[in-house]
Write a protein that holds these residues in place. Structure first.
Motif, PDB file in Angstrom:
ATOM      1  N   MET A   1       0.945  -1.177   0.072  1.00 23.80           N
ATOM      2  CA  MET A   1       0.020   0.135   0.010  1.00 23.80           C
ATOM      3  C   MET A   1       0.861   1.284  -0.034  1.00 23.80           C
ATOM      4  SD  MET A   1      -3.150  -0.331   0.139  1.00 23.80           S
ATOM      5  CE  MET A   1      -3.417   1.137   0.676  1.00 23.80           C
ATOM      6  N   SER A   2       0.637   1.984  -1.103  1.00 22.97           N
ATOM      7  CA  SER A   2       1.290   3.294  -1.053  1.00 22.97           C
ATOM      8  C   SER A   2       0.467   4.489  -1.612  1.00 22.97           C
ATOM      9  CB  SER A   2       2.735   3.176  -1.648  1.00 22.97           C
ATOM     10  OG  SER A   2       3.444   4.467  -1.747  1.00 22.97           O
ATOM     11  N   ASP A   3       0.470   5.715  -1.191  1.00 19.47           N
ATOM     12  CA  ASP A   3      -0.133   6.713  -1.816  1.00 19.47           C
ATOM     13  C   ASP A   3       0.371   6.963  -3.205  1.00 19.47           C
ATOM     14  OD1 ASP A   3      -1.001   7.022   0.851  1.00 19.47           O
ATOM     15  OD2 ASP A   3      -1.522   9.355   0.423  1.00 19.47           O
ATOM     16  N   CYS A   4       1.717   6.941  -3.411  1.00 16.66           N
ATOM     17  CA  CYS A   4       2.349   7.095  -4.381  1.00 16.66           C
ATOM     18  C   CYS A   4       3.113   6.179  -5.150  1.00 16.66           C
ATOM     19  CB  CYS A   4       3.313   8.429  -4.124  1.00 16.66           C
ATOM     20  SG  CYS A   4       2.379  10.114  -3.812  1.00 16.66           S
ATOM     21  N   TYR A   5       3.232   5.762  -6.443  1.00 13.12           N
ATOM     22  CA  TYR A   5       4.042   4.770  -6.880  1.00 13.12           C
ATOM     23  C   TYR A   5       4.192   5.178  -8.551  1.00 13.12           C
ATOM     24  CZ  TYR A   5       5.149  -0.002  -7.764  1.00 13.12           C
ATOM     25  OH  TYR A   5       5.746  -1.303  -7.953  1.00 13.12           O
ATOM     26  N   LEU A  19      11.728  -2.626  -3.547  1.00 10.96           N
ATOM     27  CA  LEU A  19      11.308  -3.390  -2.607  1.00 10.96           C
ATOM     28  C   LEU A  19      10.151  -4.701  -3.203  1.00 10.96           C
ATOM     29  CD1 LEU A  19      11.209  -4.561   0.216  1.00 10.96           C
ATOM     30  CD2 LEU A  19       9.304  -3.186   0.759  1.00 10.96           C
ATOM     31  N   VAL A  20       9.282  -4.095  -4.186  1.00 11.92           N
ATOM     32  CA  VAL A  20       8.381  -5.175  -4.676  1.00 11.92           C
ATOM     33  C   VAL A  20       9.193  -6.114  -5.614  1.00 11.92           C
ATOM     34  CG1 VAL A  20       6.643  -5.378  -6.539  1.00 11.92           C
ATOM     35  CG2 VAL A  20       6.410  -3.588  -4.588  1.00 11.92           C
ATOM     36  N   ARG A  21       9.883  -5.470  -6.330  1.00 16.34           N
ATOM     37  CA  ARG A  21      10.896  -6.157  -7.289  1.00 16.34           C
ATOM     38  C   ARG A  21      12.120  -7.347  -6.717  1.00 16.34           C
ATOM     39  NH1 ARG A  21      15.940  -4.947  -8.828  1.00 16.34           N
ATOM     40  NH2 ARG A  21      15.613  -2.891  -7.967  1.00 16.34           N
ATOM     41  N   MET A  22      12.387  -6.801  -5.448  1.00 15.62           N
ATOM     42  CA  MET A  22      13.393  -7.798  -4.632  1.00 15.62           C
ATOM     43  C   MET A  22      12.684  -8.951  -3.976  1.00 15.62           C
ATOM     44  SD  MET A  22      16.287  -6.640  -5.583  1.00 15.62           S
ATOM     45  CE  MET A  22      16.994  -8.009  -4.690  1.00 15.62           C
ATOM     46  N   GLN A  23      11.425  -8.500  -3.328  1.00 20.16           N
ATOM     47  CA  GLN A  23      10.628  -9.575  -2.818  1.00 20.16           C
ATOM     48  C   GLN A  23      10.244 -10.520  -3.716  1.00 20.16           C
ATOM     49  OE1 GLN A  23       7.600  -7.144  -0.450  1.00 20.16           O
ATOM     50  NE2 GLN A  23       8.944  -7.520   1.142  1.00 20.16           N
ATOM     51  N   ARG A  24       9.559 -10.003  -4.800  1.00 14.74           N
ATOM     52  CA  ARG A  24       9.301 -11.203  -5.783  1.00 14.74           C
ATOM     53  C   ARG A  24      10.452 -11.957  -6.350  1.00 14.74           C
ATOM     54  NH1 ARG A  24       5.638  -6.900  -9.870  1.00 14.74           N
ATOM     55  NH2 ARG A  24       3.679  -7.024  -8.613  1.00 14.74           N
ATOM     56  N   ARG A  25      11.773 -11.383  -6.628  1.00 16.56           N
ATOM     57  CA  ARG A  25      12.806 -12.311  -6.888  1.00 16.56           C
ATOM     58  C   ARG A  25      13.100 -13.142  -5.790  1.00 16.56           C
ATOM     59  NH1 ARG A  25      17.916  -8.963  -8.340  1.00 16.56           N
ATOM     60  NH2 ARG A  25      16.490  -8.130 -10.055  1.00 16.56           N
ATOM     61  N   ALA A  26      12.846 -12.999  -4.620  1.00 15.21           N
ATOM     62  CA  ALA A  26      12.757 -13.825  -3.386  1.00 15.21           C
ATOM     63  C   ALA A  26      11.823 -14.866  -3.435  1.00 15.21           C
ATOM     64  CB  ALA A  26      12.969 -12.757  -2.122  1.00 15.21           C
ATOM     65  N   GLY A  27      10.859 -14.700  -4.177  1.00 17.81           N
ATOM     66  CA  GLY A  27       9.662 -15.918  -4.320  1.00 17.81           C
ATOM     67  C   GLY A  27       8.500 -15.370  -3.627  1.00 17.81           C
ATOM     68  N   GLU A  31       1.419  -7.805  -4.416  1.00 18.00           N
ATOM     69  CA  GLU A  31       0.324  -6.948  -5.151  1.00 18.00           C
ATOM     70  C   GLU A  31       0.546  -5.609  -4.626  1.00 18.00           C
ATOM     71  OE1 GLU A  31      -3.526  -8.391  -5.580  1.00 18.00           O
ATOM     72  OE2 GLU A  31      -2.774 -10.382  -6.212  1.00 18.00           O
ATOM     73  N   VAL A  32       0.270  -4.430  -5.304  1.00 19.89           N
ATOM     74  CA  VAL A  32       0.348  -3.142  -5.043  1.00 19.89           C
ATOM     75  C   VAL A  32      -0.948  -2.490  -5.133  1.00 19.89           C
ATOM     76  CG1 VAL A  32       1.517  -0.805  -5.148  1.00 19.89           C
ATOM     77  CG2 VAL A  32       2.875  -3.306  -5.655  1.00 19.89           C
ATOM     78  N   ALA A  33      -1.149  -1.786  -4.170  1.00 21.39           N
ATOM     79  CA  ALA A  33      -2.407  -0.868  -4.161  1.00 21.39           C
ATOM     80  C   ALA A  33      -2.082   0.496  -4.091  1.00 21.39           C
ATOM     81  CB  ALA A  33      -3.782  -1.331  -3.194  1.00 21.39           C
ATOM     82  N   GLY A  43       0.247  -6.959 -11.234  1.00 23.45           N
ATOM     83  CA  GLY A  43       0.130  -6.731  -9.773  1.00 23.45           C
ATOM     84  C   GLY A  43      -0.182  -5.584  -9.299  1.00 23.45           C
ATOM     85  N   VAL A  44      -0.363  -4.269  -9.988  1.00 22.29           N
ATOM     86  CA  VAL A  44      -0.632  -3.143  -9.424  1.00 22.29           C
ATOM     87  C   VAL A  44      -2.018  -2.675  -9.733  1.00 22.29           C
ATOM     88  CG1 VAL A  44       0.181  -0.723  -9.692  1.00 22.29           C
ATOM     89  CG2 VAL A  44       1.960  -2.424 -10.004  1.00 22.29           C
ATOM     90  N   HIS A  45      -2.684  -2.433  -8.639  1.00 18.37           N
ATOM     91  CA  HIS A  45      -4.084  -2.095  -8.478  1.00 18.37           C
ATOM     92  C   HIS A  45      -4.132  -0.472  -8.469  1.00 18.37           C
ATOM     93  CE1 HIS A  45      -5.027  -6.379  -8.211  1.00 18.37           C
ATOM     94  NE2 HIS A  45      -4.350  -6.247  -7.410  1.00 18.37           N
ATOM     95  N   ARG A  46      -4.561   0.271  -9.284  1.00 18.23           N
ATOM     96  CA  ARG A  46      -4.838   1.712  -9.064  1.00 18.23           C
ATOM     97  C   ARG A  46      -6.139   2.068  -8.840  1.00 18.23           C
ATOM     98  NH1 ARG A  46       0.139   3.662 -10.849  1.00 18.23           N
ATOM     99  NH2 ARG A  46       1.360   2.259 -12.424  1.00 18.23           N
ATOM    100  N   ILE A  47      -6.253   2.421  -7.682  1.00 17.11           N
ATOM    101  CA  ILE A  47      -7.617   2.853  -6.892  1.00 17.11           C
ATOM    102  C   ILE A  47      -7.459   4.493  -7.063  1.00 17.11           C
ATOM    103  CG2 ILE A  47      -9.062   2.731  -5.138  1.00 17.11           C
ATOM    104  CD1 ILE A  47      -7.668   0.123  -4.436  1.00 17.11           C
ATOM    105  N   VAL A  48      -8.099   4.915  -7.973  1.00 21.68           N
ATOM    106  CA  VAL A  48      -7.873   6.394  -8.612  1.00 21.68           C
ATOM    107  C   VAL A  48      -9.319   7.235  -8.628  1.00 21.68           C
ATOM    108  CG1 VAL A  48      -6.891   8.066 -10.291  1.00 21.68           C
ATOM    109  CG2 VAL A  48      -5.857   5.979  -9.793  1.00 21.68           C
TER     110      VAL A  48
END
Length: 378
Positions: A1-5, A19-27, A31-33, A43-48
């Motif tokens: 969760m992050s206001d800005c992405y 962080l998203v990239r490295m965690q996916r690489r680690a298995g 998902e991002v909101a 995996g990125v959900h834009r709630i705009v």
């Protein structure tokens, strides 16, 4: 969760994306909101919502996020906040409603006004009883959060993650200063001492104070030592900085080249002799850590997060106020022996802060603590 992405660029946006990239690489499945507009990303959900100036907020964010979390049932919700992050805190509310473990990472330094606001929110909502686990990026940033949250919210330090290998210049050989006589004492790599600062030129960073600091440095350093300063970055304070330089006759030796890529910054650091991180409320100091990895002596505020990886007299010099920092920069400009000693140490000793294995391990521990705390309350 992050206001800005992404595609917005800034400290939090880039750090969360990395962080998203490295965690996916680690298995991990991540998902991002976010409330930031932009292209569709996996995996990125834009709630705009249609907001003035594309502000990353959503009036009905809690409902949208609660429904999404209830449907997908993630193992943990990781919320990233700055000083003011309304959408991210909607994510915290949604996670609590959905009964999910929640970790909140605070990327900023809470100033007195922010601390007062969170005390009022604690009274109004009782967020200290929600079973949250908090992390922040430095010991300096953790102290005010602990003071507000009290003992019911654990606050851990997990630094920002960086790949510092590209910044290391350990193959370069530090030559002793040539005997140039008194007039040449203290000169840097190119017959002058080159001072560099990197950061967004925003009023909260107080960049005009940096120019005032540089003016003091010029007055303290012997006139026989030529100085050059480069302030990399862009932002709304650029105009006032340009006017300050003109008004004080500093345009001949201080330049504002604008925003640079990481590769361009690395190239500038190769020619630099001293790095300055003057922001009074720097929660971590990514640019300062990159400069330290490149071997540069770093001058920073003793009260900032930079003090987690810069010890006074070892990796650089620390000052408590503008005067002390100006004196520290001037000392490094005039004392080539000290610069060489600190540079040799920084090149020979890679920083331990910010390595991705340590960052991922720190967050995994926070996730496990949040999950255990949620189980114990159900």
């Amino acid at each position: 969760m992050s206001d800005c992405y992404l595609p917005r660029l800034g400290g939090i946006e880039v750090q969360v994306a990395d962080l998203v990239r490295m965690q996916r690489r680690a298995g991990h499945e991540v998902e991002v909101a976010t409330a930031t507009r932009g292209e569709a990303l996996p995996g990125v959900h834009r709630i705009v919502a249609p907001m003035p100036f594309d502000l990353p907020v959503h009036p009905a964010g809690v409902g949208h996020l609660t429904r999404r979390m209830t449907a997908s049932r993630p193992d943990v919700v990781h919320v990233h906040t700055g000083a003011v992050s309304p959408f991210a805190w909607m994510g915290v509310r949604a996670a609590v409603r959905a009964g999910l473990p929640c970790v909140v990472t605070v990327h900023s330094m809470w100033d007195p006004l922010t601390r007062a606001a969170y005390r009022l929110l604690r009274l109004a909502y009782g967020w200290q009883r929600w079973g949250l686990v908090a992390t922040t990026v430095s010991n300096a940033a953790a102290a005010p959060i602990r003071a507000v949250a009290g003992g019911r919210v654990p606050v851990h330090v997990v630094s920002n993650g960086l790949d510092l290998s590209a910044w290391r210049s350990g193959t370069a050989v530090i030559e002793p200063e040539a005997d140039l006589g008194e007039a040449g004492a203290g000169l840097g790599k190119h017959g002058e001492v080159h001072i560099v600062a990197v950061g967004r030129l925003a009023p909260r960073k107080q960049p005009v104070r940096l120019l005032r600091l540089l003016g003091r440095v010029r007055a303290l350093v012997p006139a026989a030592v030529p100085l050059r300063a480069t302030v990399i970055g862009d932002g709304p304070a650029r105009g006032s900085m340009e006017r300050y330089l003109t008004r004080h006759g500093m345009t001949g030796w201080v330049s504002l080249p604008g925003r640079h890529t990481r590769e361009q910054i690395a190239k500038v650091l190769e020619s630099a002799d001293v790095f300055v991180a003057p922001a009074p409320r720097e929660s971590f100091g990514i640019a300062a850590l990159e400069a330290r990895a490149a071997g540069l002596p770093v001058v920073a505020r003793a009260q900032s997060g930079v003090a987690d990886f810069v010890r006074n007299g070892t990796e650089g010099l620390l000052g408590r106020d503008l005067g002390e920092m100006a004196a520290a920069v001037a000392r490094l400009c005039a004392d080539a022996g000290m610069r060489d000693r600190i540079t040799a140490h920084n090149r020979a000793t890679p920083p331990t802060a910010g390595t991705w294995p340590a960052v991922l391990e720190g967050f995994d521990r926070a996730y496990a603590e949040a999950a255990q705390g949620r189980l114990s309350t159900t």
